[in-house]
Write a protein that holds these residues in place. Sequence first.
Motif, PDB file in Angstrom:
ATOM      1  N   GLN A 143      57.628 -13.924  78.094  1.00 38.53           N
ATOM      2  CA  GLN A 143      57.190 -14.742  76.975  1.00 38.53           C
ATOM      3  C   GLN A 143      55.845 -15.373  77.305  1.00 38.53           C
ATOM      4  O   GLN A 143      55.556 -15.693  78.454  1.00 38.53           O
ATOM      5  CB  GLN A 143      58.225 -15.836  76.680  1.00 38.53           C
ATOM      6  N   ASN A 144      55.001 -15.524  76.280  1.00 39.41           N
ATOM      7  CA  ASN A 144      53.662 -16.101  76.440  1.00 39.41           C
ATOM      8  C   ASN A 144      52.743 -15.238  77.296  1.00 39.41           C
ATOM      9  O   ASN A 144      51.805 -15.742  77.918  1.00 39.41           O
ATOM     10  CB  ASN A 144      53.743 -17.521  77.013  1.00 39.41           C
ATOM     11  N   HIS A 145      53.017 -13.945  77.354  1.00 41.06           N
ATOM     12  CA  HIS A 145      52.103 -13.002  78.001  1.00 41.06           C
ATOM     13  C   HIS A 145      50.733 -13.120  77.324  1.00 41.06           C
ATOM     14  O   HIS A 145      50.645 -13.272  76.098  1.00 41.06           O
ATOM     15  CB  HIS A 145      52.656 -11.588  77.853  1.00 41.06           C
ATOM     16  N   PRO A 146      49.633 -13.067  78.082  1.00 49.17           N
ATOM     17  CA  PRO A 146      48.301 -13.274  77.485  1.00 49.17           C
ATOM     18  C   PRO A 146      47.941 -12.268  76.390  1.00 49.17           C
ATOM     19  O   PRO A 146      47.103 -12.561  75.537  1.00 49.17           O
ATOM     20  CB  PRO A 146      47.348 -13.163  78.681  1.00 49.17           C
ATOM     21  N   GLN A 148      50.428 -10.824  74.362  1.00 43.08           N
ATOM     22  CA  GLN A 148      51.660 -10.636  73.589  1.00 43.08           C
ATOM     23  C   GLN A 148      51.388 -10.304  72.126  1.00 43.08           C
ATOM     24  O   GLN A 148      52.095  -9.483  71.539  1.00 43.08           O
ATOM     25  CB  GLN A 148      52.530 -11.891  73.685  1.00 43.08           C
ATOM     26  N   TYR A 149      50.380 -10.940  71.525  1.00 38.50           N
ATOM     27  CA  TYR A 149      50.082 -10.716  70.113  1.00 38.50           C
ATOM     28  C   TYR A 149      48.720 -10.055  69.896  1.00 38.50           C
ATOM     29  O   TYR A 149      48.345  -9.804  68.750  1.00 38.50           O
ATOM     30  CB  TYR A 149      50.110 -12.040  69.353  1.00 38.50           C
TER      31      TYR A 149
END
Length: 211
Positions: A143-146, A148-149
């Motif tokens: 979660q909150n991977h740089p 991710q989006y």
Amino acid sequence: MIPDLVGVSIAHTNSPDIMHVLRLTRSKLQSTFGTFFSKMYQTCQISWEEDDFELPYGVKKMGHLMPNCGKTYLMYHGTSRANAQAIMSNGFRQSQKGMLGPGVYLSRDLNKASRYPLELLDSERVVLRVKVNVGNVIAINSQNHPRQYTWHDARYGEVFDTAWCPPNCGMTKSGLEEDCVWDPQRIEVVKCIYPKQRGFPSGYSGSSAYK
């Protein structure tokens, strides 16, 4: 049969008010238990199988390792029967929301795909078996991977075609792997898999079990 509550027998209760409350309560419990076991019965009758499975030429099997860039894999997409018909006629469309942003959400795990849509019963779902050329792949493993989006956005670095969540990485509640493919044109529907009926322990009669 639902037993009388707190040891009070309706047949031996003289108060009309108490008798009325007990009857309403028992009726509600019977309805609630009946609905619950009816849904459980329907769910337990369903299985997801691929008894005609043949691996297409050049397509890789499911694995728990990261998909190799540029390779083609079999994947699965769970949906409703109506949506499945629309997809087979017109192709996939990007979902605009999801834990990895826009894209088409798939899994190489049939067990994962068969759980969707979450709000439908198994008997109301189908799973599309698809071939996917994954292109350039990035692993989103937390979660909150740089990325991710932003994995397909050139403003943030290298552009990727598929984002992959490894199994048991904390990204999905089920712990099963998930893939998000940016371009629907990379996806080809192979077959629509329908749930199969299977048996249930003898003596069970669905919603009538607690009457």
